[in-house]
Design a protein around this motif. Sequence first.
Motif, PDB file in Angstrom:
ATOM      1  N   VAL A  81      -3.451  -2.164   8.518  1.00  0.00           N
ATOM      2  CA  VAL A  81      -2.541  -3.197   8.009  1.00  0.00           C
ATOM      3  C   VAL A  81      -3.180  -3.916   6.817  1.00  0.00           C
ATOM      4  CG1 VAL A  81      -1.476  -5.426   8.546  1.00  0.00           C
ATOM      5  CG2 VAL A  81      -1.284  -3.531  10.165  1.00  0.00           C
ATOM      6  N   ALA A 104       3.105  -4.826   9.617  1.00  0.00           N
ATOM      7  CA  ALA A 104       2.840  -4.669   8.184  1.00  0.00           C
ATOM      8  C   ALA A 104       4.005  -5.126   7.316  1.00  0.00           C
ATOM      9  CB  ALA A 104       2.491  -3.219   7.872  1.00  0.00           C
ATOM     10  N   VAL A 144      -3.037  -1.730   3.727  1.00  0.00           N
ATOM     11  CA  VAL A 144      -1.723  -1.562   3.117  1.00  0.00           C
ATOM     12  C   VAL A 144      -1.271  -2.863   2.457  1.00  0.00           C
ATOM     13  CG1 VAL A 144       0.683  -1.099   3.663  1.00  0.00           C
ATOM     14  CG2 VAL A 144      -1.094   0.330   4.631  1.00  0.00           C
ATOM     15  N   THR A 156       3.778   3.705  15.228  1.00  0.00           N
ATOM     16  CA  THR A 156       4.600   3.531  14.035  1.00  0.00           C
ATOM     17  C   THR A 156       5.364   2.204  14.106  1.00  0.00           C
ATOM     18  OG1 THR A 156       4.870   5.914  14.060  1.00  0.00           O
ATOM     19  CG2 THR A 156       6.306   4.697  12.583  1.00  0.00           C
ATOM     20  N   SER A 185       6.860   2.144   5.729  1.00  0.00           N
ATOM     21  CA  SER A 185       5.951   2.081   6.875  1.00  0.00           C
ATOM     22  C   SER A 185       6.344   3.056   7.980  1.00  0.00           C
ATOM     23  CB  SER A 185       5.790   0.666   7.425  1.00  0.00           C
ATOM     24  OG  SER A 185       6.905  -0.080   7.208  1.00  0.00           O
ATOM     25  N   SER A 196       4.800  -0.986  11.716  1.00  0.00           N
ATOM     26  CA  SER A 196       5.901  -1.504  10.903  1.00  0.00           C
ATOM     27  C   SER A 196       6.156  -2.968  11.216  1.00  0.00           C
ATOM     28  CB  SER A 196       7.183  -0.713  11.170  1.00  0.00           C
ATOM     29  OG  SER A 196       6.941   0.645  10.971  1.00  0.00           O
ATOM     30  N   VAL A 227       4.498   6.167   7.017  1.00  0.00           N
ATOM     31  CA  VAL A 227       3.072   6.022   6.680  1.00  0.00           C
ATOM     32  C   VAL A 227       2.316   7.293   7.078  1.00  0.00           C
ATOM     33  CG1 VAL A 227       2.523   4.859   8.861  1.00  0.00           C
ATOM     34  CG2 VAL A 227       1.043   4.543   6.889  1.00  0.00           C
TER      35      VAL A 227
END
Lengths: 453, 305
Positions: free
Chosen positions: B170, B79, B173, B72, B233, B76, B236
């Motif tokens: 990535v 992204a 998104v 995660t 994110s 983050s 997600v």
Amino acid sequence: MSRKPFVSLWVRGLALATLCALVAGVQAAPDPRAGRVVVKYWEKWNGFEADAMRAVVDDFNQSQNRIWVDYSSVSQIDRRLMLAIAGGVPPDIAGVWGLSIPVYSENNALTPLDKLAAEKGIGPDRYIPVFWDTCRHEGHLWGLPSTPTTLALVYNKKMFREAGLDPERPPRSIAELEAFNEKLLRRSPDGGIEAIGFLPEEPGWWNGLWGYWWGGEMLRDGKVNVGSPEIRSAYEWVQSYPERFGVRELLAFRDGFGNYASPQNPFFNGRVAMVLQGVWIHNFIQNYAPPDFEWGVAPFPSFDPARHPDVTLADCDMLVIPAGAKHPREAFEFIAYVNSPGPMEKLCLGQLKFSPLATSSPEFLARHPHPHLRAFSDLAWSPNARRYPVTSTWTAYQSEMRNAVSRIWSGNADAGTALATVEQRQQKNLDRAAARWTRMAPVLKKLWKDTSP
Amino acid sequence: MTGGERRDLATGLAFISPWIIGFLAFCAYPVASSVWFSFCDYSVLSPAVPIGAQNYIDLANDEVFWTALWNTLFFSAVAIPLGILVALALAILLNFDIPGRGVFRTIFFLPSLVPMVCLAVLWQWLLNGEVGLLNNVLNVPLEALNALLGTSLAAPNWLADARYAKWGLVFTVVWGVGNAVVIFLAGLQDVPRHLYESAEIDGAGFWQKTLHITLPVLSPVIYFNLVMGLIGSFQVFAVPYVMTGGGDGPERSLLFLATYLYQNAFDFWNMGYACAIGVILFLLILACTLVLRSLSERHVHYAGK
């Protein structure tokens, strides 16, 4: 005519027509449920499998005038059922997977059916033993079967012939499977794989259970048993694939596969010659394989066929009455109806499966379009017909096994290391579930005894 | 409080009561009960049994939780900045007065209208290692390089290889940054023209104007997009869940905190454990937002101040 009156006339006409249709509809169709107990039934199937059950439901609704079964197809039934039971608004009947029985029953999600079944004279002698066992957990009966399956080796005869193998002589041991695999392997000039005999990862739905074909057990005396020599040997076999064929080559080969239910399924389009599959494969072959697709079925070869012949995983879909259901007795009327020979055969014929009942009528067998039905149903009687491991933690255990295979497959861990991780994590999980069960069991067992309908 | 004031208060409360009731029933109560259940052994159907901080102790020793947390944070960290950079760059480009500007704006906004599930399925195919469009494009220069240097470079199997799976996500998104672009564009309309004009008189070029005028004036918008991106994110779930067919990707490379929470709650019947993950996720987002807030006081310029 100017435009405005025309539009207004049109709107009025439409309104009048709708009203007439509504009135006519209301008059023409009296509510068939009036005066009956309405039993809500949630089922996970869709498509032709749902239609087959719908036909049985319709028969039942017409066969008497006391109960009306309201049948609906529900997606993600596990989650919805859990929330519906927790919210106190469960359906009266639910179609779940056999492997869910331990987790549902230990969490007090189901109504025990012992007394209801005894009243109807439903007992073990009616069923193929492995399916009756699937219905029971912790000394109680929790459901009755709807449709069953077993797993077998399904193979492409044309690919066998082209590789110089006898299409009527499938492999009988893992060693033979691998010998055939070598013959069926086709590589492209640049070293990539074009076709292969067998891949444990295709479709890989039972990656957690390969040990069964080595005679292994996933649980022994309440312990996670993946450290046993049988299970270890099975996953060393899985490990041999990336070692023999190359991690990158296998990844690239598998990335070219289409969806299971499509003509790009690698088994249907001649890229993988042998798969481990259930009785449903016939339906998918009819729908997605080329018209000249020739196929055979045999028990999936075990490591030592002399000691462990005809190994299979047997499982069945299950009709259960969730805890807190409003009409358990009426619900069981329907479940018992489905579990009588005529309706059961109608259902299994409609779903192109064999019957979980111990005897099938000659007409059922004669009318059944599945060309290899006997191969699957015989396996259900095998002494080596195994069930999913009986534990409420199986979903987590299975997910851990999948991760282990993923690690082995990418070459990032050997079988021993990957299995050691599974053992360490899942033993903890199992212990936690056991602690919860020890705490709950006395309360629940008393509750089940006192309140079962 | 006089009678009139009390009446006004009652009327005011009555008018906002739909929100208050909704907030209490659907937000405050679930949050409070999640916190309570995070200290219990709870499987949804059997009664919750308080077990103190055991769930949190188990989490601390749970490698899978740490994997999910790392995934995660990694996702983050890559992204969010990438998304903001791409969105900002696109917004600045789309702000140039060129013919067909409306068409370009529409084209870049369109992907954000694609439902998440479709987005995931679409990119599943685009990123396919064997037949995917992305690799077909990548393979052209790679093969040229291989021919030239005698190397054996190949485009990765994005979603099937644990090393690349998160990068694949990535791309997916970032493709949907249209929303952020629109917000940036709106912000760009607010940059006073006279600032650019005076900068031009002083001889400033495009980069200098961007750096010293556009970015400072846009900073509240960047800050807003940053906070929204952060929350998005950290939570997600849908896209990787669909891309992996409801799983967690090769070697759990696409297992995120929200996925692990979902698995524990609904697949493994460990709702108490899932609640503990939820509480940690909440604290994590809260902490990051607070850090951003304190940074914003120094780096975000509000025109009113």
